[in-house]
Write an enzyme that holds these catalytic residues in place. Structure first.
Site, PDB file in Angstrom:
ATOM      1  N   LYS A  93      37.172   5.585  72.544  1.00  0.00           N
ATOM      2  CA  LYS A  93      37.793   4.600  71.654  1.00  0.00           C
ATOM      3  C   LYS A  93      38.906   5.222  70.804  1.00  0.00           C
ATOM      4  O   LYS A  93      39.701   4.495  70.220  1.00  0.00           O
ATOM      5  CB  LYS A  93      36.734   3.960  70.746  1.00  0.00           C
ATOM      6  CG  LYS A  93      35.776   3.028  71.475  1.00  0.00           C
ATOM      7  CD  LYS A  93      34.829   2.330  70.513  1.00  0.00           C
ATOM      8  CE  LYS A  93      33.885   1.388  71.236  1.00  0.00           C
ATOM      9  NZ  LYS A  93      32.827   2.076  71.991  1.00  0.00           N
ATOM     10  N   HIS A 141      38.772  -0.245  69.823  1.00  0.00           N
ATOM     11  CA  HIS A 141      37.460  -0.857  70.051  1.00  0.00           C
ATOM     12  C   HIS A 141      37.655  -2.283  70.571  1.00  0.00           C
ATOM     13  O   HIS A 141      38.058  -3.175  69.828  1.00  0.00           O
ATOM     14  CB  HIS A 141      36.666  -0.863  68.746  1.00  0.00           C
ATOM     15  CG  HIS A 141      35.246  -1.306  68.907  1.00  0.00           C
ATOM     16  ND1 HIS A 141      34.659  -1.535  70.137  1.00  0.00           N
ATOM     17  CD2 HIS A 141      34.278  -1.571  67.974  1.00  0.00           C
ATOM     18  CE1 HIS A 141      33.402  -1.912  69.957  1.00  0.00           C
ATOM     19  NE2 HIS A 141      33.158  -1.942  68.668  1.00  0.00           N
ATOM     20  N   CYS A 152      29.132  -6.111  70.419  1.00  0.00           N
ATOM     21  CA  CYS A 152      29.781  -4.988  71.090  1.00  0.00           C
ATOM     22  C   CYS A 152      28.889  -4.304  72.118  1.00  0.00           C
ATOM     23  O   CYS A 152      29.312  -3.325  72.755  1.00  0.00           O
ATOM     24  CB  CYS A 152      30.280  -3.984  70.053  1.00  0.00           C
ATOM     25  SG  CYS A 152      31.394  -4.744  68.855  1.00  0.00           S
ATOM     26  N   HIS A 165      29.289   5.381  71.682  1.00  0.00           N
ATOM     27  CA  HIS A 165      29.856   4.136  71.149  1.00  0.00           C
ATOM     28  C   HIS A 165      31.007   4.489  70.217  1.00  0.00           C
ATOM     29  O   HIS A 165      32.066   3.855  70.273  1.00  0.00           O
ATOM     30  CB  HIS A 165      28.766   3.344  70.430  1.00  0.00           C
ATOM     31  CG  HIS A 165      29.197   1.983  69.991  1.00  0.00           C
ATOM     32  ND1 HIS A 165      29.640   1.027  70.880  1.00  0.00           N
ATOM     33  CD2 HIS A 165      29.251   1.409  68.762  1.00  0.00           C
ATOM     34  CE1 HIS A 165      29.940  -0.072  70.218  1.00  0.00           C
ATOM     35  NE2 HIS A 165      29.725   0.132  68.930  1.00  0.00           N
ATOM     36  N   PHE A 215      26.969  -5.593  66.250  1.00  0.00           N
ATOM     37  CA  PHE A 215      26.533  -6.246  65.020  1.00  0.00           C
ATOM     38  C   PHE A 215      25.271  -7.079  65.304  1.00  0.00           C
ATOM     39  O   PHE A 215      25.160  -7.719  66.343  1.00  0.00           O
ATOM     40  CB  PHE A 215      27.628  -7.168  64.493  1.00  0.00           C
ATOM     41  CG  PHE A 215      28.756  -6.458  63.796  1.00  0.00           C
ATOM     42  CD1 PHE A 215      28.707  -5.103  63.519  1.00  0.00           C
ATOM     43  CD2 PHE A 215      29.882  -7.161  63.401  1.00  0.00           C
ATOM     44  CE1 PHE A 215      29.742  -4.453  62.869  1.00  0.00           C
ATOM     45  CE2 PHE A 215      30.936  -6.531  62.745  1.00  0.00           C
ATOM     46  CZ  PHE A 215      30.862  -5.177  62.476  1.00  0.00           C
ATOM     47  N   GLU A 233      25.293   7.590  65.013  1.00  0.00           N
ATOM     48  CA  GLU A 233      25.117   7.851  66.441  1.00  0.00           C
ATOM     49  C   GLU A 233      24.869   9.328  66.721  1.00  0.00           C
ATOM     50  O   GLU A 233      24.135   9.675  67.656  1.00  0.00           O
ATOM     51  CB  GLU A 233      26.324   7.360  67.235  1.00  0.00           C
ATOM     52  CG  GLU A 233      26.077   7.403  68.727  1.00  0.00           C
ATOM     53  CD  GLU A 233      27.148   6.712  69.552  1.00  0.00           C
ATOM     54  OE1 GLU A 233      26.956   6.573  70.777  1.00  0.00           O
ATOM     55  OE2 GLU A 233      28.194   6.324  68.984  1.00  0.00           O
TER      56      GLU A 233
END
Length: 408
Positions: free
Chosen positions: A330, A335, A157, A297, A394, A308
């Site tokens: 998002k 996402h 991502c 994010h 990831f 975050e």
């Protein structure tokens, strides 16, 4: 310099409609139509509705592309047109840098189904060239005729944010005068939904898709799968000035790091992601106190959003972090994995260019671990001189970019 923007998102099939829906506080979630999800635990997603690739791509070529590549090419065509960039005469000095997390997931599923249920010789001869992740970059280069660098990123991502950063570096190193940068993703497939659901990563609010993606809200229970393509045109300043290009903003800094600690969970200390942010600040020669807006994010997962928040405090300092507007778009787009960073870079660019902070929608109940200004539910007029966009993937991939208002 950023001189062109193009996008296909769950909010609209171009930049303007996507931005208008975002600023209006609307979301793109709804029942899955890409396949029959009746037997699935998750039956909704953020699909790009009414996307017609042949508006941008020859029908024969479009049939030989996976949807992720179609979205990247469509966004690239839009961005090139928006920038009024002529490629023919300068094709050797114009390049591509785009990313994806999954590549041609639907094409992979189709090839496997043919292989297992029919005859190996019946597998589509375009299967491999539809599946492999580099085909986003390759297809843009082929369709637009660029002969400069053609870079493909596959860092989950964080892919399209890294692609943007590496496009910036290609210009700085003199390898190109202009780069089409961004990414695309089309993961709303049987395998995509089943696989992420098995990881417990997805929201299961099947009875209320519109409110399922709720970044930083205390009731968040996972992300909503999205799909998108986003591309920006980056140009060297003299090149843009010489041809009289409109400049939306300056891409001023780029930072990248790795957590090196877990396949899916963020670094609990926040130090690695904070290091990517600090690297981007140093590259742009700015201080934390100069930042007006952060596009987080912010995926709407319990661990990720809390982490975050700690990262932002660590990078900016507690006092500065509380003065900065932070939102996760998002909540509206879902996402879109490897495409998310590109779409969010476009939103940051427009926040600077139009003086509007996009909201974090579906923010209803504060979380004690998430205690910053998340621009809840309604867009906000603001003077945005410096914006930051964060992405994580990831495997521990982190990337951060700094965008700045261009002062001629």
């Amino acid at each position: 310099m950023i001189t062109g923007l193009g996008a296909v998102t769950p909010l609209g099939n171009d930049v303007r409609s996507s931005w208008e829906q975002l600023v209006a506080g609307r979301g793109g979630a709804g029942p899955i139509t890409a396949f029959d999800p009746t037997d699935f635990s998750v039956t909704f997603a953020c699909e790009a509705k009414g996307f017609e690739p042949t508006q941008w791509i020859d029908r024969k070529h479009a049939r030989r592309m996976d949807r992720f590549a179609q979205m990247i090419v469509a966004a690239a065509q839009q961005a090139r047109a928006d920038a009024r960039l002529q490629i023919d005469q300068e094709c050797d000095r114009i390049g591509v840098s785009v990313g994806t997390a999954m590549g041609g997931l639907k094409s992979f599923e189709d090839a496997c189904e043919t292989l297992l249920t029919r005859d190996p010789d019946r597998v589509n001869p375009f299967s491999i060239t539809s599946i492999i992740p580099n085909m986003g970059a390759a297809r843009v280069s082929i369709e637009l005729g660029t002969r400069g660098p053609a870079l493909a990123h596959c860092t989950a991502c964080a892919a399209s944010t890294m692609a943007i950063g590496d496009g910036l570096d290609a210009i700085r190193l003199g390898r190109a005068d202009a780069m089409l940068v961004g990414g695309g993703e089309a993961p709303i497939t049987r395998l995509g939904i089943a696989g992420f659901n098995a990881m417990r990563a997805l929201s299961r609010r099947n009875d209320d898709p519109a409110h399922a993606s709720r970044p930083f809200d205390s009731d968040r229970d996972g992300f909503v799968m999205g799909e998108a393509g986003g591309v920006l045109v980056l140009e060297e300043l003299e090149h843009a000035t010489r041809r009289g290009a409109r400049i939306y903003a300056e891409l001023a800094g780029y930072g990248v790091s790795s957590d090196a600690q877990h396949l899916t969970e963020p670094d609990p200390t926040g130090q690695s992601q904070a290091r990517a942010m600090l690297m981007a600040f140093a590259d742009a020669d700015i201080s934390p106190g100069q930042i007006d807006y952060i596009n987080a994010h912010g995926t709407s997962t319990p661990l990720g959003d809390a982490s975050e928040t700690r990262v932002i405090k660590r990078a900016l300092g507690e006092s500065a972090a509380r003065k900065v507007a932070v939102s996760s778009t998002k909540g509206a787009t879902g996402h879109s994995l490897g495409a998310a960073g590109a779409v969010e870079a476009i939103f940051c660019t427009l926040a600077i260019h139009e003086g509007v902070l996009p909201p974090t929608i579906n923010y209803e109940r504060p979380d004690l671990e998430c205690d910053l200004d998340y621009v809840p539910n309604e867009a906000r007029q603001a003077d945005v001189a410096v914006a930051v966009s964060n992405s994580s993937g990831f495997g521990g991939h982190n990337a951060s970019i700094v965008l700045r208002r261009f002062a001629a």
